[in-house]
Write a protein that holds these residues in place. Structure first.
Motif, mmCIF file in Angstrom:
data_model
loop_
_atom_site.group_PDB
_atom_site.id
_atom_site.type_symbol
_atom_site.label_atom_id
_atom_site.label_comp_id
_atom_site.label_asym_id
_atom_site.label_seq_id
_atom_site.Cartn_x
_atom_site.Cartn_y
_atom_site.Cartn_z
ATOM 1 N N ARG A 65 0.962 -1.271 0.002
ATOM 2 C CA ARG A 65 -0.073 -0.011 -0.167
ATOM 3 C C ARG A 65 0.870 1.214 -0.003
ATOM 4 N NH1 ARG A 65 -3.312 -3.000 3.434
ATOM 5 N NH2 ARG A 65 -2.018 -2.056 5.533
ATOM 6 N N GLU A 66 1.825 1.505 0.688
ATOM 7 C CA GLU A 66 2.885 2.481 0.679
ATOM 8 C C GLU A 66 3.484 2.666 -0.594
ATOM 9 O OE1 GLU A 66 3.381 4.775 3.316
ATOM 10 O OE2 GLU A 66 2.169 3.969 4.802
ATOM 11 N N MET A 67 3.883 1.657 -1.136
ATOM 12 C CA MET A 67 4.548 1.665 -2.511
ATOM 13 C C MET A 67 3.701 2.154 -3.384
ATOM 14 S SD MET A 67 6.865 -1.810 -2.043
ATOM 15 C CE MET A 67 7.124 -1.808 -3.890
ATOM 16 N N ASP A 68 2.459 1.740 -3.566
ATOM 17 C CA ASP A 68 1.396 2.031 -4.470
ATOM 18 C C ASP A 68 1.167 3.740 -4.179
ATOM 19 O OD1 ASP A 68 1.568 -0.044 -5.770
ATOM 20 O OD2 ASP A 68 -0.370 -0.970 -4.393
ATOM 21 N N ARG A 69 0.825 4.017 -3.052
ATOM 22 C CA ARG A 69 0.601 5.171 -2.802
ATOM 23 C C ARG A 69 1.832 6.306 -3.268
ATOM 24 N NH1 ARG A 69 -1.866 4.586 1.665
ATOM 25 N NH2 ARG A 69 0.076 4.790 3.186
ATOM 26 N N TYR A 70 3.049 6.002 -2.941
ATOM 27 C CA TYR A 70 4.200 6.585 -3.591
ATOM 28 C C TYR A 70 4.206 6.818 -5.044
ATOM 29 C CZ TYR A 70 8.999 8.108 -3.890
ATOM 30 O OH TYR A 70 10.262 8.807 -4.337
ATOM 31 N N SER A 71 4.008 5.648 -5.636
ATOM 32 C CA SER A 71 4.103 5.727 -7.218
ATOM 33 C C SER A 71 2.955 6.605 -7.698
ATOM 34 C CB SER A 71 3.981 4.343 -7.481
ATOM 35 O OG SER A 71 4.895 3.373 -7.160
ATOM 36 N N GLU A 72 1.879 6.495 -7.021
ATOM 37 C CA GLU A 72 0.714 7.271 -7.643
ATOM 38 C C GLU A 72 1.081 8.802 -7.478
ATOM 39 O OE1 GLU A 72 -4.200 7.852 -6.830
ATOM 40 O OE2 GLU A 72 -3.026 6.391 -5.786
ATOM 41 N N LEU A 73 1.719 9.259 -6.347
ATOM 42 C CA LEU A 73 2.072 10.673 -5.891
ATOM 43 C C LEU A 73 3.061 11.107 -6.686
ATOM 44 C CD1 LEU A 73 1.731 12.996 -4.219
ATOM 45 C CD2 LEU A 73 3.100 12.064 -2.648
ATOM 46 N N TYR A 74 4.190 10.303 -6.786
ATOM 47 C CA TYR A 74 5.485 10.790 -7.672
ATOM 48 C C TYR A 74 5.581 10.414 -9.088
ATOM 49 C CZ TYR A 74 6.890 12.707 -3.113
ATOM 50 O OH TYR A 74 7.013 13.434 -1.987
ATOM 51 N N GLY A 75 4.988 9.184 -9.546
ATOM 52 C CA GLY A 75 5.073 8.780 -10.697
ATOM 53 C C GLY A 75 6.317 7.983 -10.832
ATOM 54 N N GLU A 76 6.870 7.279 -9.935
ATOM 55 C CA GLU A 76 7.985 6.689 -9.900
ATOM 56 C C GLU A 76 7.936 5.443 -9.459
ATOM 57 O OE1 GLU A 76 10.716 10.424 -8.431
ATOM 58 O OE2 GLU A 76 10.680 8.888 -7.336
ATOM 59 N N GLY A 77 8.399 4.080 -10.006
ATOM 60 C CA GLY A 77 8.512 3.039 -9.710
ATOM 61 C C GLY A 77 9.554 2.656 -8.646
ATOM 62 N N ILE A 78 8.893 1.459 -7.851
ATOM 63 C CA ILE A 78 9.448 1.068 -6.783
ATOM 64 C C ILE A 78 9.502 -0.581 -6.857
ATOM 65 C CG2 ILE A 78 9.809 0.851 -4.158
ATOM 66 C CD1 ILE A 78 8.166 3.086 -4.072
ATOM 67 N N LEU A 79 10.782 -1.097 -6.530
ATOM 68 C CA LEU A 79 10.789 -2.597 -6.647
ATOM 69 C C LEU A 79 11.512 -3.072 -5.441
ATOM 70 C CD1 LEU A 79 11.344 -4.990 -9.714
ATOM 71 C CD2 LEU A 79 12.752 -5.160 -7.484
ATOM 72 N N ILE A 80 10.997 -4.168 -4.520
ATOM 73 C CA ILE A 80 11.552 -4.563 -3.410
ATOM 74 C C ILE A 80 11.729 -6.076 -3.508
ATOM 75 C CG2 ILE A 80 11.598 -4.834 -0.767
ATOM 76 C CD1 ILE A 80 10.119 -2.071 -0.872
ATOM 77 N N ARG A 81 12.973 -6.671 -3.463
ATOM 78 C CA ARG A 81 12.938 -8.138 -3.603
ATOM 79 C C ARG A 81 13.683 -8.537 -2.300
ATOM 80 N NH1 ARG A 81 17.586 -10.254 -7.621
ATOM 81 N NH2 ARG A 81 18.532 -9.471 -6.046
ATOM 82 N N THR A 82 12.929 -9.625 -1.627
ATOM 83 C CA THR A 82 13.003 -10.202 -0.474
ATOM 84 C C THR A 82 13.219 -11.784 -0.876
ATOM 85 O OG1 THR A 82 10.638 -10.635 -0.020
ATOM 86 C CG2 THR A 82 11.593 -8.527 0.840
ATOM 87 N N GLN A 83 13.667 -12.364 0.563
ATOM 88 C CA GLN A 83 13.846 -13.914 0.276
ATOM 89 C C GLN A 83 12.428 -14.764 -0.143
ATOM 90 O OE1 GLN A 83 15.517 -14.819 3.904
ATOM 91 N NE2 GLN A 83 17.521 -14.287 3.401
ATOM 92 N N GLU A 84 11.199 -13.951 0.493
ATOM 93 C CA GLU A 84 10.018 -14.458 -0.021
ATOM 94 C C GLU A 84 9.355 -14.144 -1.507
ATOM 95 O OE1 GLU A 84 10.825 -13.175 2.850
ATOM 96 O OE2 GLU A 84 10.914 -14.965 4.037
ATOM 97 N N GLY A 85 10.078 -13.113 -1.845
ATOM 98 C CA GLY A 85 9.391 -12.662 -3.117
ATOM 99 C C GLY A 85 9.636 -11.295 -3.603
ATOM 100 N N THR A 86 9.107 -10.979 -4.645
ATOM 101 C CA THR A 86 9.379 -9.478 -5.138
ATOM 102 C C THR A 86 8.099 -8.530 -4.917
ATOM 103 O OG1 THR A 86 11.165 -10.198 -6.508
ATOM 104 C CG2 THR A 86 10.159 -8.157 -6.970
ATOM 105 N N VAL A 87 8.047 -7.375 -4.435
ATOM 106 C CA VAL A 87 6.896 -6.685 -4.306
ATOM 107 C C VAL A 87 7.478 -5.330 -5.159
ATOM 108 C CG1 VAL A 87 5.652 -5.134 -2.894
ATOM 109 C CG2 VAL A 87 6.704 -7.370 -1.992
ATOM 110 N N ARG A 88 6.512 -4.891 -6.246
ATOM 111 C CA ARG A 88 6.759 -3.903 -7.073
ATOM 112 C C ARG A 88 5.607 -2.889 -7.138
ATOM 113 N NH1 ARG A 88 6.499 -8.405 -9.955
ATOM 114 N NH2 ARG A 88 8.858 -8.573 -10.293
ATOM 115 N N SER A 89 5.910 -1.599 -7.582
ATOM 116 C CA SER A 89 4.711 -0.796 -7.696
ATOM 117 C C SER A 89 5.228 0.188 -9.062
ATOM 118 C CB SER A 89 4.088 0.005 -6.707
ATOM 119 O OG SER A 89 5.283 0.914 -6.131
ATOM 120 N N GLY A 90 4.202 0.803 -9.812
ATOM 121 C CA GLY A 90 4.748 1.788 -10.703
ATOM 122 C C GLY A 90 5.087 1.357 -12.002
ATOM 123 N N GLY A 91 4.887 -0.170 -11.980
ATOM 124 C CA GLY A 91 5.689 -0.646 -13.379
ATOM 125 C C GLY A 91 7.036 -0.935 -13.628
#
Length: 471
Positions: A65-91
Motif C-alpha cells: 500500500r505504501e509503495m502504490d501510494r508513493y508511485s501514484e504521488l510521484y510517478g516513480e516505480g519501486i521494486l523490493i526483492r525479499t527472500q520470500e518474493g518481489t514486491v513492485r509498484s509503478g510498473g
C-alpha cells in the motif's frame, strides 16, 4: 580604432558573461540534484525499513500500500526483492538491465544512492538502490526509480532566468564599454584629426582638455607643439612675402639705372650685354611676383581651412556662374593663342553650373591654366569648359598637346618645379603651385589628368554650394 577596441571588449564581455552563467547554471544543477537526492534517499531508506519489518512479519500488504501510494504521488516505480518474493509498484520491472544491475549490486551490500547531475535537456530516469537486513545478513534489496522531469523543468526555468539576466548584463557591460571606449578614444580621435589638419594646413584648433589624465596631458603637449609649428610656418611665410616685397624696390632701382645706362651705350656689343642684364632682371621681377602671389595664395589656403569663424571667408567667396569669367579669360588669351598657333575654344555648359569661389581668384586660376596650355602646348587645340561632377562642378582646361608623364603630373604643383623638356621655355615654376593653393583656399582642388589619346587636362573641382544643396 573604436571598432577594434570594442570588438576586443565585446569578446571579453561574452567570455565573462558565459563563464558567470556557466558557474551559476552548474551550481543550480548541483543544487537541484542534491535536493532531489536527499529526498529520494530518504524515501528509499523508509521503504527499506518497511521491507525489513515486512520480511520479519511475513506480511507485505502494508508495504504494498505504501509503495502504490508513493508511485501514484510521484510517478516513480519501486521494486523490493525479499527472500520470500518481489514486491513492485509503478510498473518497474526487474527485467530492465539497469534495475537488474542495481539489484545485483545491492545483493552484495553495495548501496548506490548517488544521482547523476541533472541536465536541463536530458532524458530518462535514474535508479538508486540499497540493501536491507541485519548486520550479518542481507534480507533483500530495494530499488527506487527517480523521475527527473520535474527537476529538469525547474533547471530549464532557471536557465531561462539566467539567460535573460546574462543578456541584460551583457548589454549593460557593452554599453558601459562603449561609453568608456568613447571617453578614452575621443581625445585620441581629436588628436588624430588635429595631426592631419596640421599636416595639410599648417594650423590646428585648440584641443579640448578632456579624457583620461594621460591623454589630457598629451593633448596639451600637442597643442603647444602645434602652436610652435604654426608660428614657425607663419613666420616663414611672412619672411618670404616681406623679403620678396622689399626686394622689389632695389630691383626696380637697378632696372632704372640700367635703363639710364642703356641710353649712354653706343656699341652693339655693349647694348647686347645690357639687354641680357635686363632680361635677367625681368626674370627676377617675374620670380618675385610669383613668390608674392604664392605667399598670398598659401596664406589664403591656410587661413581659410583653419579659421573657426568662416564669416570673413564667405565675404570673399560667392556663389557664381563661372561662364562669364571663363569668357573673359578666353577673350584675353586669344591673341597669345594665335601667336602660338593654338586654337582656343570655350564650350557652353550643358547644364547650369554654379560654384562657390572668389571671382578674382577664379579668373587668376583659369588665366594661369590657359597661359600654361598656350606656352607648353603650342599649336594645340585648347578647350575651356564647365562640367558637372558627382559632388558639384568643375572648370576644365584641356589641350591635345604632348601632355606630361604620370610622375611629372604628380610633381607639377611643387614649388619651382619645371619639366626637363620645358627648361628652355621662360617660366619660374610657380604658376601651378599658386593655382593649387588658390583652389584649396576656395574649398576646391586642382586635378591634373591625361587626355586621351594625348594631351593634358587640368580640372578645378568645387563642391556643390550650400544654397544649391539646401534647394
Amino acid at each position: 580604432m573604436k571598432v577594434r577596441v570594442l570588438s576586443i571588449l565585446s569578446l571579453l564581455v561574452v567570455i565573462i558573461v558565459v563563464t558567470v552563467s556557466s558557474v551559476i547554471l552548474t551550481s543550480a544543477s548541483r543544487e537541484l540534484t542534491q535536493e532531489l537526492q536527499i529526498n529520494r534517499v530518504a524515501a528509499l531508506n523508509r521503504f527499506a525499513q518497511l521491507a525489513s519489518d515486512a520480511a520479519q512479519d511475513k506480511d507485505t500488504s502494508q508495504l504494498q500500500r505504501e509503495m502504490d501510494r508513493y508511485s501514484e504521488l510521484y510517478g516513480e516505480g519501486i521494486l523490493i526483492r525479499t527472500q520470500e518474493g518481489t514486491v513492485r509498484s509503478g510498473g518497474l520491472s526487474e527485467e530492465r538491465p539497469d534495475v537488474q544491475d542495481a539489484l545485483n549490486r545491492a545483493s552484495l551490500n553495495l548501496s548506490d544512492t548517488t544521482l547523476n547531475p541533472i541536465s536541463a535537456f536530458g532524458t530518462g530516469n535514474d535508479i538508486i538502490s540499497r540493501s536491507f537486513g541485519t548486520a550479518s545478513q542481507v534480507l533483500g534489496e530495494a530499488v527506487v526509480e527517480v523521475n527527473l522531469d520535474a527537476a529538469r523543468q525547474k533547471l530549464r526555468e532557471r536557465w531561462l532566468v539566467v539567460g535573460f539576466a546574462a543578456l541584460a548584463l551583457a548589454a549593460l557591460l557593452l554599453l558601459a564599454a562603449a561609453r568608456i571606449t568613447g571617453w578614452v578614444l575621443r581625445p585620441v580621435n581629436r588628436l588624430s584629426r588635429a595631426v592631419h589638419e596640421l599636416e595639410t594646413t599648417g594650423k590646428t584648433s585648440q584641443l579640448p582638455d578632456a579624457g583620461p589624465p594621460e591623454l589630457r596631458e598629451l593633448s596639451r603637449s600637442f597643442t603647444a607643439m602645434a602652436d610652435t609649428v604654426t608660428e614657425s610656418m607663419e613666420s616663414q611665410r611672412r619672411l618670404i612675402a616681406d623679403t620678396s616685397h622689399q626686394l622689389r624696390n632695389p630691383v626696380g632701382a637697378l632696372r632704372l639705372r640700367i635703363d639710364l645706362l642703356q641710353l649712354e651705350l653706343k656699341g652693339q656689343q655693349e647694348k647686347a650685354a645690357a639687354a641680357g642684364v635686363v632680361a635677367e632682371l625681368e626674370r627676377v621681377e617675374e620670380m618675385l611676383d610669383g613668390v608674392l602671389k604664392l605667399a598670398t595664395a598659401e596664406h589664403r589656403a591656410f587661413e581659410g581651412s583653419t579659421r573657426p569663424d568662416q564669416a570673413a571667408e564667405h565675404q570673399r567667396q560667392a556663389v557664381i556662374d563661372p561662364l562669364p569669367i571663363l569668357q573673359g579669360e578666353v577673350e584675353r588669351a586669344v591673341p597669345a593663342a594665335q601667336r602660338a598657333g593654338s586654337r582656343l575654344t570655350l564650350e557652353g555648359p550643358a547644364h547650369e553650373n554654379q560654384i562657390n569661389c572668389d571671382p578674382d581668384e577664379l579668373a587668376h586660376m583659369v588665366g594661369e591654366l590657359i597661359a600654361n596650355a598656350i606656352k607648353y602646348a603650342p599649336g594645340a587645340t585648347i578647350t575651356v569648359a564647365t562640367q558637372q561632377t558627382a559632388g558639384g562642378s568643375a572648370v576644365v582646361i584641356s589641350d591635345d598637346g604632348p601632355g606630361l608623364p604620370a610622375e611629372q603630373r604628380a610633381a607639377s604643383t611643387t614649388r619651382f618645379w619645371r619639366a626637363p623638356q620645358h627648361s628652355k621655355i621662360p617660366g619660374n615654376g610657380l604658376g601651378m603651385t599658386i593655382v593649387d593653393r588658390l583652389a584649396q583656399a576656395n574649398g576646391g582642388r586642382l586635378v591634373i589628368e591625361p587626355r586621351e589619346p594625348h594631351g593634358l587636362t587640368a580640372r578645378l573641382e568645387f563642391a556643390k554650394p550650400e544654397d544649391a544643396q539646401d534647394a
